[in-house]
Design an enzyme around this catalytic site. Structure first.
Site, PDB file in Angstrom:
ATOM      1  N   TYR A  27       0.839  -1.201   0.000  1.00  0.00           N
ATOM      2  CA  TYR A  27       0.000   0.000   0.000  1.00  0.00           C
ATOM      3  C   TYR A  27       0.876   1.253   0.000  1.00  0.00           C
ATOM      4  O   TYR A  27       0.654   2.177  -0.783  1.00  0.00           O
ATOM      5  CB  TYR A  27      -0.937  -0.012   1.222  1.00  0.00           C
ATOM      6  CG  TYR A  27      -1.748   1.245   1.354  1.00  0.00           C
ATOM      7  CD1 TYR A  27      -2.801   1.508   0.483  1.00  0.00           C
ATOM      8  CD2 TYR A  27      -1.446   2.188   2.333  1.00  0.00           C
ATOM      9  CE1 TYR A  27      -3.536   2.680   0.590  1.00  0.00           C
ATOM     10  CE2 TYR A  27      -2.178   3.353   2.454  1.00  0.00           C
ATOM     11  CZ  TYR A  27      -3.225   3.595   1.586  1.00  0.00           C
ATOM     12  OH  TYR A  27      -3.945   4.767   1.688  1.00  0.00           O
ATOM     13  N   GLU A  49     -11.686   6.557   4.239  1.00  0.00           N
ATOM     14  CA  GLU A  49     -11.069   7.390   5.274  1.00  0.00           C
ATOM     15  C   GLU A  49     -12.078   7.677   6.384  1.00  0.00           C
ATOM     16  O   GLU A  49     -11.722   7.713   7.562  1.00  0.00           O
ATOM     17  CB  GLU A  49     -10.522   8.696   4.686  1.00  0.00           C
ATOM     18  CG  GLU A  49      -9.329   8.521   3.764  1.00  0.00           C
ATOM     19  CD  GLU A  49      -8.073   7.965   4.422  1.00  0.00           C
ATOM     20  OE1 GLU A  49      -7.998   7.918   5.667  1.00  0.00           O
ATOM     21  OE2 GLU A  49      -7.161   7.570   3.677  1.00  0.00           O
ATOM     22  N   TRP A  57      -5.646   2.122  10.141  1.00  0.00           N
ATOM     23  CA  TRP A  57      -5.832   1.981   8.698  1.00  0.00           C
ATOM     24  C   TRP A  57      -5.722   0.523   8.267  1.00  0.00           C
ATOM     25  O   TRP A  57      -6.384   0.098   7.327  1.00  0.00           O
ATOM     26  CB  TRP A  57      -4.827   2.859   7.943  1.00  0.00           C
ATOM     27  CG  TRP A  57      -4.976   2.704   6.450  1.00  0.00           C
ATOM     28  CD1 TRP A  57      -4.073   2.165   5.598  1.00  0.00           C
ATOM     29  CD2 TRP A  57      -6.103   3.055   5.647  1.00  0.00           C
ATOM     30  NE1 TRP A  57      -4.569   2.152   4.310  1.00  0.00           N
ATOM     31  CE2 TRP A  57      -5.810   2.698   4.319  1.00  0.00           C
ATOM     32  CE3 TRP A  57      -7.348   3.635   5.928  1.00  0.00           C
ATOM     33  CZ2 TRP A  57      -6.710   2.902   3.264  1.00  0.00           C
ATOM     34  CZ3 TRP A  57      -8.239   3.836   4.865  1.00  0.00           C
ATOM     35  CH2 TRP A  57      -7.913   3.474   3.570  1.00  0.00           C
TER      36      TRP A  57
END
Length: 194
Positions: A27, A49, A57
């Site tokens: 990522y 988000e 995350w």
């Protein structure tokens, strides 16, 4: 940990957060900080988000395939057409974060955005990108702010249009993830990569 770049599995220096889980390396190297354009793509990032708010995350990253399946690949027109039955399905879907407020915000945001002209979300978000020349490369994680004047302005602009779960911190995370800012550390292998 000093917050400075750390050698990754291949020996190349990376932002330290990228090394906490294997999924983070890909990522970090291939997505985070790369320019994202397109209304649907930006709607996905904005939605994820918002779901990440208050969570790590990695939780979202590991569930991203489930989110994409549950939310029709974040196609704005498709999500805007979701019914009450779809909402109940989402609330019962163990493949996503089953937070009622975040699900409702995602559905409401899609309905707002469905009325926008093509490219309008992209243009609004990218109009808040700061001049890269005014942003020195961060040397350590402590040099990376959680909020900026630009993210605060973006948050206000999105809220003014009726979007939800788009506070200044979420807006800044979106700016980082979508390449409006390059917050890879100065010595990071991914800094200013194409």
């Amino acid at each position: 940990m000093s917050g400075a770049a750390v050698a990754g599995p291949d020996g190349a220096p990376r932002c330290p957060w990228a090394l906490f889980a294997p999924e983070y390396v890909a990522y970090h190297d291939e997505e985070w900080g790369r320019a994202v354009h397109g209304d649907d793509a930006l709607f996905e990032r904005l939605s994820l988000e918002a779901f990440q708010s208050g969570l790590s995350w990695i939780t979202i990253l590991r569930r991203r395939p489930g989110f994409r399946a549950a939310f029709a690949d974040f196609k704005i027109a498709s999500v805007a057409a979701f019914t009450d039955e779809d909402r109940e399905r989402l609330l019962a879907d163990a493949g996503i974060i089953r937070n009622r407020a975040k699900i409702d915000a995602t559905l409401a945001n899609a309905r707002v955005l469905a009325d926008w002209s093509p490219g309008e979300l992209d243009a609004l978000i990218w109009s808040h990108a700061p001049d890269p020349a005014t942003r020195p490369a961060p040397k350590t994680l402590s040099d990376v702010p959680p909020v900026t004047p630009e993210s605060t302005a973006l948050s206000k602009a999105l809220k003014k249009q009726g979007l939800r779960f788009v506070g200044p911190t979420t807006a800044y995370a979106l700016m980082q993830a979508c390449g409006l800012v390059d917050d890879h550390l100065e010595t990071c292998v991914a800094r200013s990569a194409p």
